[in-house]
Design an enzyme around this catalytic site. Structure first.
Site, PDB file in Angstrom:
ATOM      1  CB  ALA A  28      43.793 -51.307 -38.559  1.00 45.37           C
ATOM      2  CD  GLU A  34      50.415 -44.059 -35.648  1.00 44.32           C
ATOM      3  OE1 GLU A  34      49.353 -43.576 -35.214  1.00 44.32           O
ATOM      4  OE2 GLU A  34      50.612 -45.266 -35.776  1.00 44.32           O
ATOM      5  CG  HIS A  39      46.709 -45.866 -36.317  1.00 40.27           C
ATOM      6  ND1 HIS A  39      47.446 -45.607 -35.200  1.00 40.27           N
ATOM      7  CD2 HIS A  39      45.865 -46.871 -35.965  1.00 40.27           C
ATOM      8  CE1 HIS A  39      47.071 -46.407 -34.212  1.00 40.27           C
ATOM      9  NE2 HIS A  39      46.108 -47.185 -34.659  1.00 40.27           N
ATOM     10  CB  SER A  78      50.778 -65.822 -27.366  1.00 46.81           C
ATOM     11  OG  SER A  78      49.683 -64.969 -27.171  1.00 46.81           O
ATOM     12  NE  ARG A  79      50.000 -61.042 -22.448  1.00 51.74           N
ATOM     13  CZ  ARG A  79      49.033 -60.218 -22.039  1.00 51.74           C
ATOM     14  NH1 ARG A  79      49.229 -59.439 -20.995  1.00 51.74           N
ATOM     15  NH2 ARG A  79      47.867 -60.165 -22.656  1.00 51.74           N
ATOM     16  N   GLY A 128      49.586 -53.492 -35.042  1.00 53.86           N
ATOM     17  CA  GLY A 128      49.501 -53.314 -33.584  1.00 53.86           C
ATOM     18  C   GLY A 128      49.751 -51.853 -33.233  1.00 53.86           C
ATOM     19  NE  ARG A 129      48.014 -48.073 -30.281  1.00 54.09           N
ATOM     20  CZ  ARG A 129      46.868 -48.559 -30.744  1.00 54.09           C
ATOM     21  NH1 ARG A 129      46.863 -49.316 -31.823  1.00 54.09           N
ATOM     22  NH2 ARG A 129      45.730 -48.286 -30.125  1.00 54.09           N
ATOM     23  CG  LEU A 182      46.622 -66.806 -31.695  1.00 52.09           C
ATOM     24  CD1 LEU A 182      47.048 -66.529 -33.138  1.00 52.09           C
ATOM     25  CD2 LEU A 182      46.706 -68.310 -31.422  1.00 52.09           C
ATOM     26  N   GLY A 183      45.648 -62.879 -29.765  1.00 50.66           N
ATOM     27  CA  GLY A 183      44.367 -62.469 -29.189  1.00 50.66           C
ATOM     28  C   GLY A 183      43.283 -62.540 -30.252  1.00 50.66           C
TER      29      GLY A 183
END
Lengths: 322, 322
Positions: B289, B269, B287, B182-183, B239-240, B160-161
């Site tokens: 975004a 990718e 990719h 989240s962390r 994300g990745r 949740l950044g």
């Protein structure tokens, strides 16, 4: 002794019943009578059943005309699977004292969701990029065009009813600026209001068609409006195809006079202008704005509820008002 | 007399420069030195220019390794076109006192927009319906499957950044319920918090991957998490790629153990698992975004600004913090 239930005429197969399954519609108050299952010509079929048919179920493309009503003197209700009633001769129903029930607001959220989905898709080239990738082009070349940011867009909403308002609230969360035109200014919103759709188009980047199809809105999005929208402008239509002069819109897209389009509805469904198939700045869907499992089940409850209410002399659940 | 400007090494062609055009990057404070334009092997090229290279521009896939840094003793800054720095050996940079600048929050809105666009597309089958229609199938048959309603979905956000929070705010406008892991628990939100991603997956219909790729998040979405998400569950990854165990995800999709996926990123990718190409319950984008004209121009300003700040000993505009 078998009790003879009143018949509800179904004129054409509807995806609503096909996809949900017939067992969902079983009722002890009525039975469905399907004109399209009979080998008889329609008029002969209707004459044969003219006194048993008490209600009509109408879906998009299943026209309820004065001619049909003429043959069915016992009909007291027309119930539609759609929100818009443009396929029904409403004045003739009124004249005959036939009640009307539509899909109410059941679909508003689904339609607003798809409208926003089509807009994101056009601006960010989602369907185009999906096709690009499936053709294996990512690994072999790099010429993928840049999209356009949603957040800074001025969005003009044509028709600020339940659906249009739902679209507006969603787009606000993306940082878009909303303005609108509508038959009347809405006292409950602070969005800028335009009396003319051309003026709205001239002052926005995106035009979202969220109104119903009536004599007044037929071809309302014409050459003048599209020209006001301009070559950076995008149009999204989840209303009805004929609200846009489709031929003119296709010409504008072909000649780069508008930037792109997201279209769930077309003027002559299921026919779609072939020129659109070659364009990757348009996103096309086959009139599926209301097509979710959840809403179909809600509609089933509403539709059967309206019919059962009618046959037991209770108030309709979603009586249509002009 | 020609003044010799300091060199900024560019390791690989980046769509960012290609699509925006080189003229956008003209500066009187530095010049770009493109390793990929030289016929020399990379190590030889770097040795040749080892004392003129003062900074490195790194994009996704252009790895800045300890080996490369070893050859370039004068480098004082690595600036990336991305938000994530997983292609950069960050500890080695820290050890050498090399400053780091990333894309900051410039892309957050675009990434959140695409995340929501991918989710609507998967649930409402937008890309699939676009393909269906372009194949001319609408007029000839009717077997279009129903989509699934967005509004009633429980959406679990992983990370949740800025981006994750942007996704959450947008989805709230569609009526979705949001929870997250989240962390650390975020004090500024009231969304339900889960410490474990498996527990989050077990309690949501949609998993949105919005975190960065680190040693801790590599293959964090594994068999256990996908199994907890379940066969009605949908996953969206902006994300990745390597945050998900891609092989396991593909297996789950093939065997119907999850319902669908919207994927902008992949583990290797530009290679994309071929099994995905045949599925109409997945939406794939290469990719993109961050790919909007508006954000690319903002990034250009930030990137040139960071480099010029560095070469004039001013504070960086977007210094990267772990």
């Amino acid at each position: 002794m078998a009790v003879s239930l009143p018949n509800v005429l179904v004129l054409k197969p509807t995806p609503f019943i096909t996809l949900l399954g017939e067992q969902f519609f079983a009722s002890k108050k009525f039975t469905f009578l399907k004109a399209y299952d009979s080998p008889l010509p329609l008029h002969q079929f209707l004459s044969t059943h003219s006194h048993s048919i008490k209600a009509i179920l109408s879906s998009v493309g299943a026209h309820v005309t004065a001619d049909i009503l003429q043959l069915l003197p016992e009909v007291g209700l027309v119930v539609t699977t759609s929100v818009g009633l443009n396929q029904v001769d409403v004045p003739e129903c009124r004249r005959r004292g036939i009640k009307l029930a539509n899909a109410g607001h059941i679909f508003s959220d689904d339609v607003a969701d798809l409208a926003v989905g089509l807009l994101i898709d056009v601006l960010r080239k989602v369907s185009a990029s999906d096709g690009y990738l499936r053709k294996g082009l990512w690994a072999t070349k790099w010429d993928y065009p840049l999209g356009s940011k949603l957040g800074c867009k001025q969005v003009g909403i044509v028709g600020l009813g339940n659906i249009g308002y739902g679209v507006a609230k969603r787009l606000e969360a993306f940082g878009c600026s909303v303005s609108y035109c509508s038959r009347k200014r809405k006292p409950f919103v602070s969005y800028p209001f335009y009396e003319s759709v051309s003026e709205l188009a001239a002052n926005c980047d995106v035009l979202m068609i969220c109104c119903g199809l009536t004599d007044q809105t037929h071809h309302m999005i014409n050459k003048e409006v599209l020209s006001a929208l301009g070559k950076e402008g995008v149009i999204v239509n989840i209303g009805r195809g004929a609200i846009i002069d489709e031929k003119e819109m296709v010409r504008c897209l072909v000649q780069g006079e508008i930037a792109g389009a997201g279209l769930d509805v077309f003027e002559n469904e299921p026919d779609v202008p072939e020129e659109l198939f070659a364009m990757d700045n348009v996103v096309l869907s086959p009139h599926i704005a209301v097509f979710t499992q959840e809403s179909f089940k809600d509609l089933r409850d509403l539709l059967v509820g309206n019919l059962e209410a009618f046959f037991t002399n209770k108030p309709l659940l979603s009586e249509y008002e002009d």
